[in-house]
Design a protein around this motif. Sequence first.
Motif, PDB file in Angstrom:
ATOM      1  N   ALA A 138       0.831  -1.210   0.000  1.00 24.45           N
ATOM      2  CA  ALA A 138       0.000   0.000   0.000  1.00 24.45           C
ATOM      3  C   ALA A 138       0.865   1.261   0.000  1.00 24.45           C
ATOM      4  N   PHE A 139       2.054   1.216   0.622  1.00 23.93           N
ATOM      5  CA  PHE A 139       2.947   2.379   0.613  1.00 23.93           C
ATOM      6  C   PHE A 139       3.473   2.686  -0.791  1.00 23.93           C
ATOM      7  N   GLN A 140       3.384   1.734  -1.707  1.00 16.72           N
ATOM      8  CA  GLN A 140       3.791   1.962  -3.090  1.00 16.72           C
ATOM      9  C   GLN A 140       2.627   2.434  -3.964  1.00 16.72           C
ATOM     10  N   GLY A 141       1.480   2.626  -3.370  1.00 22.60           N
ATOM     11  CA  GLY A 141       0.327   3.137  -4.112  1.00 22.60           C
ATOM     12  C   GLY A 141      -0.460   2.046  -4.822  1.00 22.60           C
ATOM     13  N   LEU A 142      -0.273   0.809  -4.432  1.00 27.05           N
ATOM     14  CA  LEU A 142      -0.990  -0.305  -5.045  1.00 27.05           C
ATOM     15  C   LEU A 142      -1.910  -0.939  -4.007  1.00 27.05           C
ATOM     16  N   GLU A 143      -3.017  -1.482  -4.502  1.00 26.79           N
ATOM     17  CA  GLU A 143      -3.984  -2.083  -3.596  1.00 26.79           C
ATOM     18  C   GLU A 143      -3.875  -3.599  -3.686  1.00 26.79           C
ATOM     19  N   ALA A 144      -3.675  -4.218  -2.544  1.00 25.18           N
ATOM     20  CA  ALA A 144      -3.541  -5.674  -2.492  1.00 25.18           C
ATOM     21  C   ALA A 144      -4.742  -6.273  -1.771  1.00 25.18           C
ATOM     22  N   LEU A 145      -5.007  -7.525  -2.084  1.00 28.49           N
ATOM     23  CA  LEU A 145      -6.095  -8.279  -1.452  1.00 28.49           C
ATOM     24  C   LEU A 145      -5.485  -9.469  -0.717  1.00 28.49           C
ATOM     25  N   ILE A 146      -6.154  -9.877   0.335  1.00 25.89           N
ATOM     26  CA  ILE A 146      -5.726 -11.075   1.050  1.00 25.89           C
ATOM     27  C   ILE A 146      -6.810 -12.117   0.857  1.00 25.89           C
ATOM     28  N   ARG A 147      -6.420 -13.240   0.281  1.00 28.12           N
ATOM     29  CA  ARG A 147      -7.378 -14.326   0.045  1.00 28.12           C
ATOM     30  C   ARG A 147      -7.007 -15.504   0.926  1.00 28.12           C
ATOM     31  N   HIS A 148      -8.005 -15.998   1.614  1.00 23.51           N
ATOM     32  CA  HIS A 148      -7.808 -17.163   2.475  1.00 23.51           C
ATOM     33  C   HIS A 148      -8.111 -18.408   1.649  1.00 23.51           C
ATOM     34  N   SER A 149      -7.224 -19.383   1.734  1.00 21.65           N
ATOM     35  CA  SER A 149      -7.471 -20.647   1.031  1.00 21.65           C
ATOM     36  C   SER A 149      -7.097 -21.807   1.946  1.00 21.65           C
ATOM     37  N   THR A 150      -7.887 -22.847   1.839  1.00 20.76           N
ATOM     38  CA  THR A 150      -7.646 -24.041   2.642  1.00 20.76           C
ATOM     39  C   THR A 150      -7.357 -25.177   1.688  1.00 20.76           C
ATOM     40  N   GLY A 151      -6.253 -25.846   1.957  1.00 23.11           N
ATOM     41  CA  GLY A 151      -5.862 -26.957   1.096  1.00 23.11           C
ATOM     42  C   GLY A 151      -5.485 -28.172   1.909  1.00 23.11           C
ATOM     43  N   SER A 152      -4.885 -29.124   1.269  1.00 14.76           N
ATOM     44  CA  SER A 152      -4.509 -30.362   1.951  1.00 14.76           C
ATOM     45  C   SER A 152      -3.390 -30.139   2.962  1.00 14.76           C
ATOM     46  N   ASN A 153      -2.630 -29.083   2.788  1.00 14.77           N
ATOM     47  CA  ASN A 153      -1.521 -28.803   3.721  1.00 14.77           C
ATOM     48  C   ASN A 153      -1.838 -27.662   4.678  1.00 14.77           C
ATOM     49  N   GLY A 154      -3.065 -27.300   4.854  1.00 19.78           N
ATOM     50  CA  GLY A 154      -3.453 -26.328   5.860  1.00 19.78           C
ATOM     51  C   GLY A 154      -4.008 -25.036   5.277  1.00 19.78           C
ATOM     52  N   ASP A 155      -4.157 -24.033   6.167  1.00 17.81           N
ATOM     53  CA  ASP A 155      -4.689 -22.720   5.776  1.00 17.81           C
ATOM     54  C   ASP A 155      -3.544 -21.835   5.303  1.00 17.81           C
ATOM     55  N   TRP A 156      -3.821 -21.058   4.251  1.00 17.52           N
ATOM     56  CA  TRP A 156      -2.845 -20.108   3.699  1.00 17.52           C
ATOM     57  C   TRP A 156      -3.544 -18.778   3.456  1.00 17.52           C
ATOM     58  N   PHE A 157      -2.784 -17.705   3.652  1.00 20.91           N
ATOM     59  CA  PHE A 157      -3.277 -16.355   3.362  1.00 20.91           C
ATOM     60  C   PHE A 157      -2.400 -15.796   2.241  1.00 20.91           C
TER      61      PHE A 157
END
Length: 192
Positions: A138-157
């Motif tokens: 965000a400090f670089q002027g870009l907008e990021a999203l955080i997506r939660h995903s669940t897979g066989s090896n656990g939760d990832w953000f």
Amino acid sequence: MAQRDYVSRGRSTQKKKPASKGKKPAASAQMNSSASPKLPIIRLVGVFALVIGFGAFLWSIKDNVAEDVDTQAARPVAPTEEALPELPEEEWEYIKTLPGYEVEVEVKEQEKSDKRYLMQCASFRTRAQAEEMKAKIAFQGLEALIRHSTGSNGDWFRVILGPFESKRDAEKAKHSLRKVNIATCQIWYWNL
């Protein structure tokens, strides 16, 4: 049997070299002692003679310098303003002709495609780490999203930017993130 007493016997006799014929040992010792003092004196006199000879040689050549040599003439003389030629006038032709030229370039319009590009910059196990990366972006002027995903090896953000309309836009964002040492971003084609 008689005991042998080695201590009282004394030293064993050593074989002595036979003296050369005609020379007496006392005379040779006397000769060596008398030759020894003469040798340094002869060397000292020789060195002294060489130093005096070299000094005389230098004294003899000091007056052989040519007297017509002028030490002032050897120095370069700075030219005066009168001695310098006039600077030639420079004429550059391109200054006059350049405004008359016009360059025509054909630019093809970029075709719009229905492809959309997303850029994933990181994937974390905790949401706090993902939020920290999102703040850096965000400090670089870009907008990021955080997506939660669940897979066989656990939760990832996952921290994702986009969608971008063209790959060129995604590359531009990727280069701006490299300036702040975020070099893990990858551009992928994803359908939303």
